[in-house]
Design a protein around this motif. Structure first.
Motif, mmCIF file in Angstrom:
data_model
loop_
_atom_site.group_PDB
_atom_site.id
_atom_site.type_symbol
_atom_site.label_atom_id
_atom_site.label_comp_id
_atom_site.label_asym_id
_atom_site.label_seq_id
_atom_site.Cartn_x
_atom_site.Cartn_y
_atom_site.Cartn_z
ATOM 1 N N SER A 64 34.725 -62.973 43.286
ATOM 2 C CA SER A 64 33.562 -62.207 43.727
ATOM 3 C C SER A 64 32.678 -61.791 42.563
ATOM 4 O O SER A 64 33.131 -61.663 41.435
ATOM 5 C CB SER A 64 34.016 -60.938 44.460
ATOM 6 N N GLY A 65 31.433 -61.554 42.881
ATOM 7 C CA GLY A 65 30.458 -61.014 41.941
ATOM 8 C C GLY A 65 29.349 -60.367 42.739
ATOM 9 O O GLY A 65 28.911 -60.928 43.745
ATOM 10 N N ASN A 66 28.910 -59.201 42.350
ATOM 11 C CA ASN A 66 27.865 -58.465 43.083
ATOM 12 C C ASN A 66 28.230 -58.276 44.553
ATOM 13 O O ASN A 66 27.402 -58.457 45.438
ATOM 14 C CB ASN A 66 26.509 -59.171 42.966
ATOM 15 N N ASN A 67 29.495 -57.975 44.796
ATOM 16 C CA ASN A 67 30.010 -57.729 46.150
ATOM 17 C C ASN A 67 29.880 -58.935 47.079
ATOM 18 O O ASN A 67 29.803 -58.777 48.290
ATOM 19 C CB ASN A 67 29.335 -56.510 46.780
ATOM 20 N N GLU A 68 29.810 -60.135 46.519
ATOM 21 C CA GLU A 68 29.749 -61.361 47.306
ATOM 22 C C GLU A 68 30.750 -62.356 46.744
ATOM 23 O O GLU A 68 31.034 -62.347 45.547
ATOM 24 C CB GLU A 68 28.355 -61.992 47.236
ATOM 25 N N ILE A 69 31.265 -63.212 47.589
ATOM 26 C CA ILE A 69 32.149 -64.279 47.130
ATOM 27 C C ILE A 69 31.272 -65.367 46.531
ATOM 28 O O ILE A 69 30.390 -65.906 47.203
ATOM 29 C CB ILE A 69 32.997 -64.828 48.281
ATOM 30 N N ILE A 70 31.492 -65.666 45.244
ATOM 31 C CA ILE A 70 30.666 -66.669 44.582
ATOM 32 C C ILE A 70 31.395 -67.992 44.395
ATOM 33 O O ILE A 70 30.772 -69.015 44.184
ATOM 34 C CB ILE A 70 30.144 -66.151 43.220
ATOM 35 N N GLU A 71 32.711 -67.960 44.470
ATOM 36 C CA GLU A 71 33.484 -69.187 44.312
ATOM 37 C C GLU A 71 34.828 -69.017 45.013
ATOM 38 O O GLU A 71 35.369 -67.921 45.082
ATOM 39 C CB GLU A 71 33.699 -69.488 42.830
ATOM 40 N N VAL A 72 35.337 -70.124 45.533
ATOM 41 C CA VAL A 72 36.656 -70.132 46.153
ATOM 42 C C VAL A 72 37.472 -71.223 45.492
ATOM 43 O O VAL A 72 37.010 -72.359 45.369
ATOM 44 C CB VAL A 72 36.564 -70.396 47.678
ATOM 45 N N LYS A 73 38.658 -70.857 45.034
ATOM 46 C CA LYS A 73 39.590 -71.845 44.491
ATOM 47 C C LYS A 73 40.650 -72.100 45.552
ATOM 48 O O LYS A 73 41.233 -71.172 46.092
ATOM 49 C CB LYS A 73 40.268 -71.334 43.219
ATOM 50 N N ARG A 74 40.863 -73.366 45.855
ATOM 51 C CA ARG A 74 41.916 -73.763 46.785
ATOM 52 C C ARG A 74 43.053 -74.351 45.967
ATOM 53 O O ARG A 74 42.869 -75.360 45.292
ATOM 54 C CB ARG A 74 41.424 -74.828 47.760
ATOM 55 N N TYR A 75 44.200 -73.710 46.039
ATOM 56 C CA TYR A 75 45.396 -74.227 45.379
ATOM 57 C C TYR A 75 46.204 -74.935 46.454
ATOM 58 O O TYR A 75 46.642 -74.311 47.422
ATOM 59 C CB TYR A 75 46.194 -73.101 44.751
#
Length: 113
Positions: A64-75
Motif C-alpha cells: 500500500s501507499g497513500n491508503n491505496e493498494i499500489i501493487e500485489v505480489k502473488r506467491y
C-alpha cells in the motif's frame, strides 16, 4: 469488565492471519510438506486444482501507499503429492485510478485542441 476487554483483545489477535512477505516466503524451501508451508505462512488465499493433479497454493501480499493498494505480489507454491516442488512470484500493479493517467503524453498534448 476487564475480562470482557481481555477476551475481546484475544479474539482480535486470534483472528489476525499471518503476514505474508518476501522474507516469510524465503523460509519455505522446496520439498517441505504442505503442513510446514501452512505453519510458516498460514492458510493460502486461494487453492487451485490443476489438471495434472497438482495444486497451486496462492498467497497474496498487498503493498500500500497513500491508503491505496499500489501493487500485489502473488506467491504461488506448486504442490505435488503433499510437498512443495516449485514456487514463483508474480507482480501485479494496481489499476490506475484515473482514466487520464492511463493516456500517454502525446495523447494528452493532441487531445486538448
Amino acid at each position: 469488565m476487564r475480562k470482557i476487554y481481555f477476551f475481546m483483545l484475544c479474539f482480535v489477535l486470534a483472528s489476525c492471519g499471518k503476514v505474508v512477505s518476501e522474507e516469510s516466503v524465503k523460509q519455505v524451501d522446496l520439498g517441505v510438506s504442505v503442513a510446514k508451508l501452512k505453519e510458516v505462512l498460514g492458510m493460502p488465499n486461494e487453492i487451485k486444482k490443476l489438471s495434472s493433479g497438482d495444486e497451486e497454493y496462492i498467497y497474496l501480499e498487498r503493498i500500500s501507499g497513500n491508503n491505496e493498494i499500489i501493487e500485489v505480489k502473488r506467491y504461488i507454491f506448486l504442490i505435488r503429492k503433499g510437498y512443495v516442488f516449485d514456487k514463483q512470484v508474480r507482480f501485479e500493479k494496481a489499476p490506475v485510478p484515473y482514466e487520464i493517467l492511463k493516456r500517454n503524453a502525446f495523447d494528452l498534448q493532441t487531445s486538448f485542441k
